[in-house]
Write a protein that holds these residues in place. Structure first.
Motif, mmCIF file in Angstrom:
data_model
loop_
_atom_site.group_PDB
_atom_site.id
_atom_site.type_symbol
_atom_site.label_atom_id
_atom_site.label_comp_id
_atom_site.label_asym_id
_atom_site.label_seq_id
_atom_site.Cartn_x
_atom_site.Cartn_y
_atom_site.Cartn_z
ATOM 1 N N MET A 272 89.299 -8.252 59.481
ATOM 2 C CA MET A 272 89.038 -8.901 60.759
ATOM 3 C C MET A 272 89.316 -7.997 61.966
ATOM 4 O O MET A 272 88.491 -7.903 62.877
ATOM 5 N N ALA B 227 86.621 -5.416 62.222
ATOM 6 C CA ALA B 227 85.349 -6.020 62.642
ATOM 7 C C ALA B 227 85.326 -6.276 64.140
ATOM 8 O O ALA B 227 84.326 -6.007 64.816
ATOM 9 N N ALA B 228 86.428 -6.795 64.671
ATOM 10 C CA ALA B 228 86.492 -7.060 66.109
ATOM 11 C C ALA B 228 86.380 -5.772 66.916
ATOM 12 O O ALA B 228 85.671 -5.708 67.937
ATOM 13 N N PHE C 48 82.822 -4.420 66.697
ATOM 14 C CA PHE C 48 81.931 -5.250 67.505
ATOM 15 C C PHE C 48 82.087 -4.922 68.993
ATOM 16 O O PHE C 48 81.095 -4.813 69.728
ATOM 17 N N THR C 49 83.319 -4.720 69.444
ATOM 18 C CA THR C 49 83.564 -4.360 70.844
ATOM 19 C C THR C 49 82.963 -3.001 71.180
ATOM 20 O O THR C 49 82.359 -2.809 72.244
ATOM 21 N N LEU D 243 81.698 -11.871 62.861
ATOM 22 C CA LEU D 243 82.457 -10.624 62.967
ATOM 23 C C LEU D 243 82.481 -9.862 61.644
ATOM 24 O O LEU D 243 82.264 -8.651 61.592
ATOM 25 N N ALA E 143 74.815 -9.823 62.179
ATOM 26 C CA ALA E 143 75.970 -10.643 62.563
ATOM 27 C C ALA E 143 75.509 -11.984 63.126
ATOM 28 O O ALA E 143 76.076 -13.041 62.806
#
Length: 360
Positions: A89, A92-93, A96-97, A269, A281
């Motif tokens: 997690m 992934a965050a 993604f950012t 995510l 996603a």
């Protein structure tokens, strides 16, 4: 009709006092309501076992042990996949950012251009900055140091409190199932000496039992449907640990409105981390959200209306109130509490308008 200001003031003060007590003693009320709902859901099985000659104490104990064993076995079998999922997690965050930042840098934003222009205009209008800093003091803000001991201690206390509340729920559900109709008979006896009052009390208790059991059956059925469809859809897309996401979707479906958004966001995510594409996603999160939306807007309202006969507007407002009061637990327990309140209001003369408002 004339309104008595004194009586209205007393009602408002009593309502505010009741809300304060519910919030202040939520550590007691929440486990009690969870245990009560568990006893309502499992009592039919204990009653059936009793008709076969099994004592209630034995039947309730075996049933709870079987459920706890099944939960523990499922959690252990999926622990590796769940651990990998939790570990992925943060990555992934962050990924993604970074992707969003790169897209903004590559394309350029109209908002960035406007902000740069506004900054230049502001600098031009202010003129040269003042350079006289004689007598000024330099202030240095030191960040608070991270203390691992405090973090571990607070986490341990929270885990112990959670385990204590879970244990209280299990024992409360057990004792309620073992008692059977004892509390029902006591409430009927306390209702009053007249036969009509006892009859009204018994009707209210029967309606509460029937509505809550039907509501729980609907929630379990729709959660199972959501879990199976989510697992199959994400496995078809190619997402790893699709079975874990199916279980997560089924559990979070019990929390109205919030659970579907959490499932969709978290799965999106992880899908972005696995596929490395914003489109994939969105496909993963969109599939989960579409399943929740279809089941929640087509199947659940039809089954819930047949089970509870509640006004949807009143249910939504009640969920907002209980969510504000008890958080996520309020969203989970709000509808059963409204069912109990409506069943009582329908049989109390002065509260019948409130029951009429809550009804469909």
């Amino acid at each position: 009709m004339p309104v008595s200001v004194r009586n209205l003031s007393m009602v408002l003060l009593a309502s505010f006092a009741g809300l304060y007590v519910l919030y202040w003693a939520k550590a007691v009320f929440i486990p009690f309501m969870l245990g009560l709902l568990a006893s309502y859901a499992l009592s039919p099985l204990v009653n059936w076992a009793e008709t076969k000659g099994v004592p209630r104490s034995v039947g309730a104990g075996v049933l709870l042990l079987a459920i706890l064993g099944a939960m523990g076995t499922t959690a252990y079998s999926l622990s590796d996949e769940a651990g990998k999922l939790v570990d992925s997690m943060p990555a992934a965050a962050q990924k993604f950012t970074d992707a969003l930042k790169n897209r903004r840098t590559a394309q350029g934003s109209t908002l960035d251009t406007v902000q740069k222009a506004a900054t230049q205009i502001e600098q031009a209008t202010q003129g040269a900055p003042a350079t006289n800093t004689r007598g000024a003091m330099r202030v240095v803000i030191e960040p608070t140091r991270f203390n691992i001991k405090d973090y571990l201690w607070s986490g341990t206390i929270g885990l112990i409190a959670l385990l204590g509340q879970f244990t209280a729920v299990v024992f409360l559900a057990y004792f309620l199932m073992v008692s059977g109709d004892t509390f029902r008979r006591k409430l009927v006896r306390l209702a009053g000496p007249s036969l009509s009052t006892k009859k009204i009390t018994l009707e209210a208790l029967d309606e509460i039992t029937g509505q809550i059991q039907r509501y729980l059956q609907v929630q379990l059925l729709t959660s199972a449907i959501v879990g199976v469809l989510t697992g199959v859809a994400l496995a078809f897309i190619g997402l790893e640990n699709a079975a874990v996401w199916g279980i997560v979707a089924a559990v979070l479906n019990l929390v109205p409105y919030v659970g579907s958004l959490v499932t969709a966001g978290a799965s999106a995510l992880v899908g972005f981390l696995q596929f490395g594409s914003l489109n994939m996603a969105l496909l993963v999160g969109g599939a989960s959200l579409v399943i929740h939306t279809v089941v929640g807007n087509l199947i659940t309202p039809w089954l819930t209306s047949r089970a509870s006969r509640m006004n949807p507007v009143a249910v939504f407002a009640g969920l907002l109130a209980w969510g504000w009061l008890w958080g996520v637990w309020g969203l989970l327990l709000g509808i059963p509490i409204l069912m109990i309140f409506k069943a009582v209001c329908d049989r109390v003369e002065d509260l019948k308008p409130v029951g009429e408002f809550l009804g469909s």
